[in-house]
Design a protein around this motif. Structure first.
Motif, short mmCIF file in Angstrom:
data_model
loop_
_atom_site.label_atom_id
_atom_site.label_comp_id
_atom_site.label_asym_id
_atom_site.label_seq_id
_atom_site.Cartn_x
_atom_site.Cartn_y
_atom_site.Cartn_z
N ALA A 17 28.27 33.51 39.09
CA ALA A 17 28.42 32.98 37.74
C ALA A 17 29.84 33.16 37.24
CB ALA A 17 27.44 33.67 36.79
N SER A 18 30.44 34.28 37.55
CA SER A 18 31.79 34.57 37.09
C SER A 18 32.80 33.61 37.71
CB SER A 18 32.17 36.01 37.43
OG SER A 18 33.51 36.28 37.10
N SER A 19 32.75 33.43 39.02
CA SER A 19 33.73 32.57 39.68
C SER A 19 33.55 31.12 39.28
CB SER A 19 33.63 32.73 41.19
OG SER A 19 32.35 32.34 41.65
N LEU A 20 32.31 30.69 39.10
CA LEU A 20 32.05 29.31 38.70
C LEU A 20 32.61 29.06 37.31
CD1 LEU A 20 30.72 26.56 39.20
CD2 LEU A 20 28.60 27.52 38.31
N PHE A 106 33.38 39.11 57.51
CA PHE A 106 33.18 39.10 56.06
C PHE A 106 31.81 39.67 55.72
CE2 PHE A 106 36.07 35.42 56.66
CZ PHE A 106 37.13 35.87 55.87
N ASN A 107 31.75 40.30 54.57
CA ASN A 107 30.46 40.66 54.00
C ASN A 107 29.77 39.38 53.56
OD1 ASN A 107 28.44 41.37 51.95
ND2 ASN A 107 29.28 43.44 52.09
N PRO A 108 28.48 39.19 53.87
CA PRO A 108 27.79 37.96 53.46
C PRO A 108 27.87 37.67 51.97
CG PRO A 108 26.47 39.15 55.07
CD PRO A 108 27.62 40.05 54.71
N ASP A 109 28.06 38.70 51.15
CA ASP A 109 28.16 38.47 49.72
C ASP A 109 29.42 37.70 49.33
OD1 ASP A 109 25.77 39.70 49.18
OD2 ASP A 109 26.67 41.67 48.82
N VAL A 110 30.40 37.65 50.25
CA VAL A 110 31.60 36.85 50.00
C VAL A 110 31.22 35.38 49.81
CG1 VAL A 110 33.75 36.01 51.04
CG2 VAL A 110 33.14 38.43 51.20
N PHE A 111 30.14 34.97 50.48
CA PHE A 111 29.67 33.59 50.37
C PHE A 111 29.40 33.21 48.92
CE2 PHE A 111 25.73 30.97 50.17
CZ PHE A 111 26.29 29.77 50.53
N ASN A 112 28.89 34.16 48.14
CA ASN A 112 28.58 33.87 46.75
C ASN A 112 29.83 33.46 45.98
OD1 ASN A 112 26.10 34.83 47.58
ND2 ASN A 112 26.33 36.81 46.56
N ILE A 113 30.92 34.18 46.22
CA ILE A 113 32.17 33.89 45.52
C ILE A 113 32.76 32.57 46.01
CG2 ILE A 113 34.51 34.71 45.09
CD1 ILE A 113 33.43 37.56 45.35
N VAL A 114 32.77 32.38 47.34
CA VAL A 114 33.34 31.16 47.91
C VAL A 114 32.58 29.93 47.41
CG1 VAL A 114 33.71 29.87 50.05
CG2 VAL A 114 34.23 32.32 49.95
N ALA A 115 31.26 30.02 47.43
CA ALA A 115 30.44 28.89 47.00
C ALA A 115 30.68 28.59 45.52
CB ALA A 115 28.96 29.17 47.25
N GLY A 116 30.77 29.63 44.72
CA GLY A 116 31.00 29.43 43.29
C GLY A 116 32.32 28.74 43.02
N GLN A 117 33.37 29.14 43.72
CA GLN A 117 34.68 28.52 43.53
C GLN A 117 34.69 27.07 44.00
OE1 GLN A 117 37.07 31.33 45.70
NE2 GLN A 117 37.51 32.57 43.90
N GLN A 118 34.05 26.81 45.13
CA GLN A 118 34.02 25.44 45.64
C GLN A 118 33.21 24.52 44.74
OE1 GLN A 118 33.01 24.99 49.75
NE2 GLN A 118 34.71 26.25 50.48
N ILE A 119 32.07 25.01 44.27
CA ILE A 119 31.23 24.19 43.40
C ILE A 119 31.94 23.91 42.08
CG2 ILE A 119 29.17 24.28 41.96
CD1 ILE A 119 28.68 23.28 44.75
N GLY A 120 32.68 24.91 41.57
CA GLY A 120 33.41 24.68 40.33
C GLY A 120 34.35 23.51 40.45
#
Length: 323
Positions: A17-20, A106-120
């Motif tokens: 939510a934060s990165s998005l 990478f830690n799998p939780d990195v995916f959350n940040i990457v996905a949020g930035q890309q979707i934004g």
């Protein structure tokens, strides 16, 4: 025995939510600031498929008075019509195996940040492309504000052709506050004339550049919405020409999918926004709800609704790439 596992729960990750939010906020600033107010983004939760807003149309009532006659006069009616914008629904889904991230270190939780930035970035790009498509076909559907030079002696963008496009608004030309064009047209226009460094506003989407545009900023975006066949379209927009309204909260769900040969992290969401054009109402009967690209990009689905076209979204130059 029934046991609840991760896939039974909807897990909302704070970093997503934060990165998005951060990415979208940056893009919003770029659009509203760089476009000189021609593209307006806002948030207003709305139900339904359309937003109707009535307004009074300008009536022409002042006439010459015949002081030799006492015949009955003809009154002029004051009428109302609607601004109608349309809601567009969008969704997105990413799947990635946990193993892929772990093997890459990478830690799998990195995916959350990457996905949020890309979707934004995807969200803002999609909204802009939809808006530019609608603006292009709506304005180009009105011959009075279209400067088509594709069969002229000079078929590419030039300062002369740009000025002739501006002249379509006549004494209201000062209402045109920004140009929006593909980089092909920008470089055709600015070739050998650039004296200032191009300053990017939002990488990969929009740039505001300091080149002659008759004292108006030029917004450069390689959007396919500005191209049709071999024709390029340069938009001269008025203040508030395009309205993008975030009308439904973005729902994002991250779920760990089990039962496959590998553990999968799924990132899925949906959102909606309303699109409106100044001086044009979306044709509900012809276009229908939640229009696809074909319906959105059909000029006859956007009906001019102002007494004077000078009160509308702007002008358009239809041209070809320079040889």
């Amino acid at each position: 025995m029934a046991v609840s596992v991760a896939s039974d729960f909807k897990i909302y990750q704070e970093q997503v939510a934060s990165s998005l939010t951060e990415t979208l906020a940056q893009a919003t600033d770029a659009v509203t600031g760089g476009a000189n107010g021609a593209i307006v983004m806002s948030t207003n939760v709305m139900k339904g498929d359309y937003m109707y807003r009535s307004f009074f149309q300008q009536a022409t009532a002042v006439i010459r008075q015949d002081i030799t006659s006492v015949a009955s006069g003809t009154p002029v009616k004051i009428t109302q019509t609607d601004d109608i914008n349309v809601k567009l629904h969008r969704s997105f889904t990413y799947d990635v195996t946990r193993k892929a991230f772990k093997m890459a270190g990478f830690n799998p939780d990195v995916f959350n940040i990457v996905a949020g930035q890309q979707i934004g970035k995807e969200i803002i790009t999609g909204m802009l492309n939809d808006a530019l498509l609608a603006a292009r076909v709506a304005i180009n559907n009105v011959s009075a504000v279209t400067n088509d030079v594709t069969a002229a002696a000079t078929t590419s963008i030039t300062s002369t052709n740009l000025l002739a496009t501006l002249a379509k608004f006549g004494d209201a030309s000062s209402r045109i506050v920004a140009w929006v064009m593909h980089s092909q047209q920008y470089f055709d226009l600015a070739k050998n004339e650039i004296s200032n460094q191009v300053a990017p506003i939002y990488e990969g989407i929009l740039q505001r550049v300091d080149v002659p545009g008759f004292n108006r900023p030029i917004i450069v975006t390689d959007s396919t919405s500005l191209i049709s066949s071999s024709n390029y379209f340069v938009l001269g927009l008025t203040e508030g020409a395009i309205q993008l309204i975030d009308t439904e909260p973005t729902d994002i769900v991250i779920d760990d999918v089990t039962g496959l040969k590998q553990l999968v992290r799924r990132y899925q969401g949906e959102y909606a926004f309303n699109l409106g054009l100044k001086g044009y109402q979306y044709d509900v009967s012809n276009g229908g709800s939640n229009p696809d690209a074909t319906a959105l990009g059909t000029g006859s689905n956007w009906d001019a609704n102002t007494t004077s076209i000078k009160d509308s979204a702007g002008v358009v130059l239809k041209c070809l790439a320079a040889a």
